[in-house]
Design a protein around this motif. Structure first.
Motif, PDB file in Angstrom:
ATOM      1  N   SER A 250       0.824  -1.207   0.000  1.00 32.70           N
ATOM      2  CA  SER A 250       0.000   0.000   0.000  1.00 32.70           C
ATOM      3  C   SER A 250       0.861   1.261   0.000  1.00 32.70           C
ATOM      4  O   SER A 250       0.348   2.369  -0.137  1.00 32.70           O
ATOM      5  CB  SER A 250      -0.913   0.005   1.233  1.00 32.70           C
ATOM      6  N   TRP A 254       6.299  -1.681   3.590  1.00 32.74           N
ATOM      7  CA  TRP A 254       5.923  -3.052   3.249  1.00 32.74           C
ATOM      8  C   TRP A 254       5.938  -3.971   4.471  1.00 32.74           C
ATOM      9  O   TRP A 254       5.220  -4.974   4.496  1.00 32.74           O
ATOM     10  CB  TRP A 254       6.833  -3.598   2.151  1.00 32.74           C
ATOM     11  N   ASP A 257       2.479  -3.972   5.746  1.00 37.35           N
ATOM     12  CA  ASP A 257       1.596  -4.700   4.836  1.00 37.35           C
ATOM     13  C   ASP A 257       1.786  -6.209   4.957  1.00 37.35           C
ATOM     14  O   ASP A 257       0.825  -6.978   4.931  1.00 37.35           O
ATOM     15  CB  ASP A 257       1.847  -4.260   3.392  1.00 37.35           C
TER      16      ASP A 257
END
Length: 267
Positions: A250, A254, A257
């Motif tokens: 997103s 990371w 995420d």
């Protein structure tokens, strides 16, 4: 039915104003440590935003991990000589311990044709060239004699185990290509309600070609930010017949995420 969860490595982004170029080694290690099923990388020579070379990325991710599957999402076969691509795929299978997943696509027109022109390859006709490449790729990778489009017969050595081949694309042509040549079909951001009709079409095409029905991988689905709601959404995909979901970063964080993806696995 459960759905496997993979993540895209931080090697590119659709947004040129916010490139995502993270540590491939650290991200691959973290994805494996978190129990995710697979990591994936994109492929372009010149894209709309900075992008790392896919083969180098896959090799790096494979070198620093032991279990997790490492995939192309997706390799543009028509952008390169098929024999070179097959040589790289076979070598990656050897060095990774047969953990490669080969997604194949024809290229997103949103990136334009400059990368193709830079490679000396025509942008037009890339679909037909992809079909030609897929027809000979299994023999090339596995070390069997193969006849190229110009009639030249070649045998690559050493051969390797053929990785699962997945064909990407949301349209009818991609589904036909998947049914004719592949083990799976990659679809970008469908709604769960769109899957049953597409799966029925794949089944019809596979019967026509006398092949198994390709498994379905969904890439970058729109998920709620709440983990419980996101898990419920993934359950809808699983119920519709999806085998794997690959989540996109997103943003540059990371690690967050990937941790979110791992929580979905636990749910």
């Amino acid at each position: 039915m459960t759905v496997a969860i993979g993540v895209i490595l931080p090697t590119s982004t659709p947004d040129p104003e916010h490139p995502i170029l993270g540590d491939v080694r650290a991200s691959a290690r973290l994805a494996e440590a978190l129990g995710l099923e697979s990591v994936w990388t994109s492929d372009h020579l010149i894209a709309s935003a900075p992008i790392l070379d896919s083969t180098v990325t896959v090799a790096t991710a494979a070198a620093v991990t032991d279990r997790i599957r490492v995939g192309f999402n997706v390799m543009l076969l028509a952008l390169r000589p098929v024999a070179w691509a097959a040589k790289q795929i076979a070598a990656l299978q050897h060095v990774s311990g047969n953990r490669i997943v080969l997604g194949v696509g024809t290229g997103n027109p949103a990136h334009g044709d400059i990368g193709w022109r830079a490679a000396g390859v025509a942008f037009d006709g890339r679909g037909a060239r992809t079909d030609e490449a897929l027809a000979v790729l299994p023999d090339l990778v596995t070390g069997k004699p193969a006849t190229l489009s110009d009639g030249l017969e070649v045998t690559l050595s050493p051969g390797a185990e053929l990785p699962p081949i997945l064909v990407a694309g949301n349209g009818d042509r991609a589904r036909r290509r998947a049914a004719a040549h592949a083990d799976g079909w990659i679809v970008l951001r469908p709604e769960p309600g769109e899957i049953p009709a597409a799966r029925a079409h794949l089944r019809e095409l596979a019967e026509r070609y006398g092949r198994p029905v390709p498994a379905i991988t969904v890439v970058a689905p729109e998920l709620p930010t709440d983990v419980t709601a996101a898990a419920d959404r993934l359950a809808e995909y699983a119920a519709a017949g999806v085998e794997r979901v690959v989540l996109a970063p997103s943003g540059p964080d990371w690690e967050r995420d990937y941790t979110f993806a791992a929580e979905l696995v636990r749910r």
